[in-house]
Design a protein around this motif. Structure first.
Motif, mmCIF file in Angstrom:
data_model
loop_
_atom_site.group_PDB
_atom_site.id
_atom_site.type_symbol
_atom_site.label_atom_id
_atom_site.label_comp_id
_atom_site.label_asym_id
_atom_site.label_seq_id
_atom_site.Cartn_x
_atom_site.Cartn_y
_atom_site.Cartn_z
ATOM 1 N N PRO A 168 0.752 -1.016 0.226
ATOM 2 C CA PRO A 168 -0.274 0.097 0.031
ATOM 3 C C PRO A 168 0.515 1.361 -0.326
ATOM 4 O O PRO A 168 0.700 2.150 -0.973
ATOM 5 C CB PRO A 168 -1.047 -0.021 1.248
ATOM 6 N N GLU A 169 2.238 1.476 0.780
ATOM 7 C CA GLU A 169 2.792 2.863 1.273
ATOM 8 C C GLU A 169 3.596 2.786 -0.027
ATOM 9 O O GLU A 169 4.011 4.141 -0.712
ATOM 10 C CB GLU A 169 3.497 2.014 1.643
ATOM 11 N N ASP A 170 4.060 1.804 -1.251
ATOM 12 C CA ASP A 170 4.090 2.150 -2.671
ATOM 13 C C ASP A 170 3.628 2.350 -3.386
ATOM 14 O O ASP A 170 3.584 3.655 -4.213
ATOM 15 C CB ASP A 170 4.894 0.894 -3.431
ATOM 16 N N ALA A 171 1.843 2.293 -3.434
ATOM 17 C CA ALA A 171 0.627 2.863 -4.704
ATOM 18 C C ALA A 171 0.743 4.091 -3.645
ATOM 19 O O ALA A 171 0.569 5.021 -4.170
ATOM 20 C CB ALA A 171 -0.864 2.158 -4.312
ATOM 21 N N VAL A 172 0.869 3.915 -2.422
ATOM 22 C CA VAL A 172 0.162 5.581 -2.207
ATOM 23 C C VAL A 172 2.109 6.767 -2.607
ATOM 24 O O VAL A 172 1.171 7.726 -2.838
ATOM 25 C CB VAL A 172 0.350 6.061 -0.518
ATOM 26 N N VAL A 173 2.666 6.380 -2.834
ATOM 27 C CA VAL A 173 4.077 7.752 -2.785
ATOM 28 C C VAL A 173 4.042 7.367 -4.007
ATOM 29 O O VAL A 173 4.239 8.517 -4.656
ATOM 30 C CB VAL A 173 5.515 6.278 -2.624
ATOM 31 N N ILE A 174 3.741 6.441 -5.050
ATOM 32 C CA ILE A 174 3.590 6.750 -6.174
ATOM 33 C C ILE A 174 2.897 7.796 -6.686
ATOM 34 O O ILE A 174 2.787 8.507 -7.587
ATOM 35 C CB ILE A 174 3.153 5.049 -7.563
ATOM 36 N N ARG A 175 0.976 7.539 -6.348
ATOM 37 C CA ARG A 175 0.213 8.161 -6.917
ATOM 38 C C ARG A 175 0.157 9.814 -6.331
ATOM 39 O O ARG A 175 0.321 10.697 -7.023
ATOM 40 C CB ARG A 175 -1.279 8.244 -5.919
ATOM 41 N N GLU A 176 1.172 10.140 -5.205
ATOM 42 C CA GLU A 176 1.345 11.363 -5.363
ATOM 43 C C GLU A 176 2.861 11.805 -5.296
ATOM 44 O O GLU A 176 2.413 13.301 -5.947
ATOM 45 C CB GLU A 176 1.998 11.837 -3.751
ATOM 46 N N ALA A 177 3.687 11.146 -5.842
ATOM 47 C CA ALA A 177 4.617 11.765 -6.682
ATOM 48 C C ALA A 177 4.287 11.723 -8.598
ATOM 49 O O ALA A 177 5.312 12.244 -9.275
ATOM 50 C CB ALA A 177 6.110 10.587 -6.234
ATOM 51 N N HIS A 178 3.705 10.887 -9.117
ATOM 52 C CA HIS A 178 3.561 10.172 -10.332
ATOM 53 C C HIS A 178 1.635 10.187 -10.748
ATOM 54 O O HIS A 178 1.322 9.245 -10.841
ATOM 55 C CB HIS A 178 3.873 9.611 -10.432
ATOM 56 N N PRO A 179 1.418 11.527 -10.389
ATOM 57 C CA PRO A 179 0.467 11.352 -10.164
ATOM 58 C C PRO A 179 -0.714 10.905 -11.230
ATOM 59 O O PRO A 179 -1.171 10.255 -11.598
ATOM 60 C CB PRO A 179 -0.782 12.643 -10.619
ATOM 61 N N ASP A 180 0.425 10.834 -12.752
ATOM 62 C CA ASP A 180 -0.494 10.615 -14.284
ATOM 63 C C ASP A 180 -0.151 9.139 -14.275
ATOM 64 O O ASP A 180 -1.272 8.046 -14.851
ATOM 65 C CB ASP A 180 -0.033 11.458 -15.087
ATOM 66 N N ALA A 181 0.535 8.070 -13.649
ATOM 67 C CA ALA A 181 0.675 6.539 -13.264
ATOM 68 C C ALA A 181 -0.305 5.970 -12.960
ATOM 69 O O ALA A 181 -1.429 5.958 -12.714
ATOM 70 C CB ALA A 181 1.359 5.981 -12.941
ATOM 71 N N PHE A 182 -0.660 4.965 -13.482
ATOM 72 C CA PHE A 182 -1.588 3.910 -14.119
ATOM 73 C C PHE A 182 -1.421 3.119 -13.168
ATOM 74 O O PHE A 182 -0.513 2.124 -13.127
ATOM 75 C CB PHE A 182 -2.305 3.044 -15.354
ATOM 76 N N ILE A 183 -1.628 2.574 -12.401
ATOM 77 C CA ILE A 183 -1.429 1.953 -11.133
ATOM 78 C C ILE A 183 -2.312 0.794 -10.223
ATOM 79 O O ILE A 183 -3.627 0.612 -10.370
ATOM 80 C CB ILE A 183 -1.518 2.955 -9.745
ATOM 81 N N VAL A 184 -2.203 -0.352 -10.089
ATOM 82 C CA VAL A 184 -2.357 -1.846 -10.700
ATOM 83 C C VAL A 184 -1.870 -2.575 -8.995
ATOM 84 O O VAL A 184 -0.903 -3.014 -8.778
ATOM 85 C CB VAL A 184 -2.117 -2.392 -11.920
ATOM 86 N N ALA A 185 -2.549 -2.704 -8.561
ATOM 87 C CA ALA A 185 -2.861 -3.948 -6.739
ATOM 88 C C ALA A 185 -2.659 -4.663 -6.819
ATOM 89 O O ALA A 185 -3.907 -5.221 -7.339
ATOM 90 C CB ALA A 185 -3.047 -2.758 -5.904
ATOM 91 N N VAL A 186 -1.387 -5.556 -7.064
ATOM 92 C CA VAL A 186 -1.861 -7.175 -6.735
ATOM 93 C C VAL A 186 -0.918 -7.537 -6.012
ATOM 94 O O VAL A 186 -0.681 -6.498 -4.183
ATOM 95 C CB VAL A 186 -0.443 -7.109 -7.758
ATOM 96 N N HIS A 187 -1.269 -8.635 -5.416
ATOM 97 C CA HIS A 187 -0.984 -9.165 -4.303
ATOM 98 C C HIS A 187 -1.242 -8.807 -2.932
ATOM 99 O O HIS A 187 -0.572 -8.864 -1.948
ATOM 100 C CB HIS A 187 0.594 -9.234 -4.205
ATOM 101 N N VAL A 188 -2.653 -9.053 -2.770
ATOM 102 C CA VAL A 188 -3.459 -8.606 -1.794
ATOM 103 C C VAL A 188 -4.097 -9.141 -0.990
ATOM 104 O O VAL A 188 -4.468 -9.011 0.286
ATOM 105 C CB VAL A 188 -4.240 -7.316 -2.056
ATOM 106 N N THR A 189 -3.730 -10.834 -0.931
ATOM 107 C CA THR A 189 -4.346 -11.588 0.041
ATOM 108 C C THR A 189 -3.704 -11.140 1.715
ATOM 109 O O THR A 189 -2.566 -10.951 1.296
ATOM 110 C CB THR A 189 -3.700 -12.615 -0.421
ATOM 111 N N GLY A 190 -4.134 -10.960 2.643
ATOM 112 C CA GLY A 190 -4.132 -10.922 4.001
ATOM 113 C C GLY A 190 -3.375 -9.060 4.485
ATOM 114 O O GLY A 190 -3.041 -8.426 5.182
#
Length: 285
Positions: free
Chosen positions: A180-202
């Protein structure tokens, strides 16, 4: 060949697997007992046990060289209709994405521009925790037009991968993230990036809330929290047993465009999300 030849992955119910010097030396207990997707693998896992997981991983190593210097990086076969790599590969073919930042065993974070390489790397890769750099694998990726973030260490840093893609002139950049922290950091630093969250079990409830807010697409895997948090906020749900949620208009556009260009029959029905049913992983965690 590096002195320390070790890979750590999380696969098939989040079993922790250690591969050292070309052999599976450790298989941890999975946190789920049943997965409908695992039953459809090339080497099926009808029941999630340490021995079944070991056999599946050993099959991957033999079949396409996973976690070995012989790792194949190209493939055009779809393994899951709305899997992360299938959607990104399609998006690249359709001109909706021009670069994808992925994690690859033997190479770490890479920037890929070939749809067949997106599928070849991501379609058969589970949650990569740590890997060993293999010059032969990295050469194969670079010969195919890809870029390796760190040839010396095979570091995994999706945010740095997105920055590298931007430096190379790419603008429609997609990235897969497992934290999750990678998703947040990327969205803040690179607002145009297309983010796909994977491997979320647990994933914790806070983690699920973070990826639901930051990502364009969220794969549900065997996560109960993602279903509870992301499901009701999603614009589109693709699949039922192991769904993928489009959290943004861009995510929705990618799924709808893939459906539009597909020759398969599809049911489209306005309804409240999430929709459950079919054979879900057990238990949801």
């Amino acid at each position: 060949m590096p002195d320390t030849d070790e890979h750590i992955i999380e696969a098939i119910g989040r079993s922790r697997i250690v591969i050292r010097n070309g052999e599976v030396v450790e298989v941890g207990e999975a946190i789920i007992t049943d997965c409908p997707l695992a039953k459809r693998f090339a080497c099926p896992v009808p029941e999630i046990s340490t021995e079944a997981v070991r056999k599946n991983i050993e099959h991957r190593m033999k079949a396409f060289g996973m976690c070995t210097p012989d790792r194949e990086v190209l493939d055009t076969r779809e393994f899951v209709g709305f899997g992360a790599s299938e959607l990104l590969s399609f998006g690249m073919k359709a001109g909706m994405i021009d670069a994808a930042v992925l994690a690859c065993d033997g190479a770490g974070t890479v920037v890929v521009t070939d749809p067949a390489m997106v599928q070849g790397i991501g379609g058969r890769m589970s949650g990569l925790v740590r890997t060993t750099p293999y010059p032969s694998v990295m050469d194969r990726i670079e010969e195919g037009g890809g870029i390796v973030l760190d040839r010396e260490t095979a570091a995994m840093d999706p945010a740095a991968g997105v920055a590298l893609a931007e430096e190379q002139g790419y603008r429609k950049i997609a990235v897969t993230v497992a934290l999750p922290e990678d998703a947040v950091v990327i969205r803040e630093a690179h607002p145009d990036a297309f983010i796909v969250a994977v491997h979320v079990t647990g994933m914790t409830r806070d983690g699920a809330a973070a990826v639901a807010a930051a990502a364009d697409l969220v794969t549900a895997c065997a996560s109960g929290t993602v279903r509870e948090v992301a499901g009701p906020r999603a614009l589109v749900q693709a699949g039922v047993s192991v769904p993928v949620y489009a959290m943004t208009e861009r995510g929705k556009d990618l799924i709808i465009e893939k459906i539009r260009r597909s020759g398969e029959q599809v049911l489209v029905k306005p309804t409240r999300l999430p929709v459950t049913g079919g054979r879900e992983p057990e238990p949801l965690v």
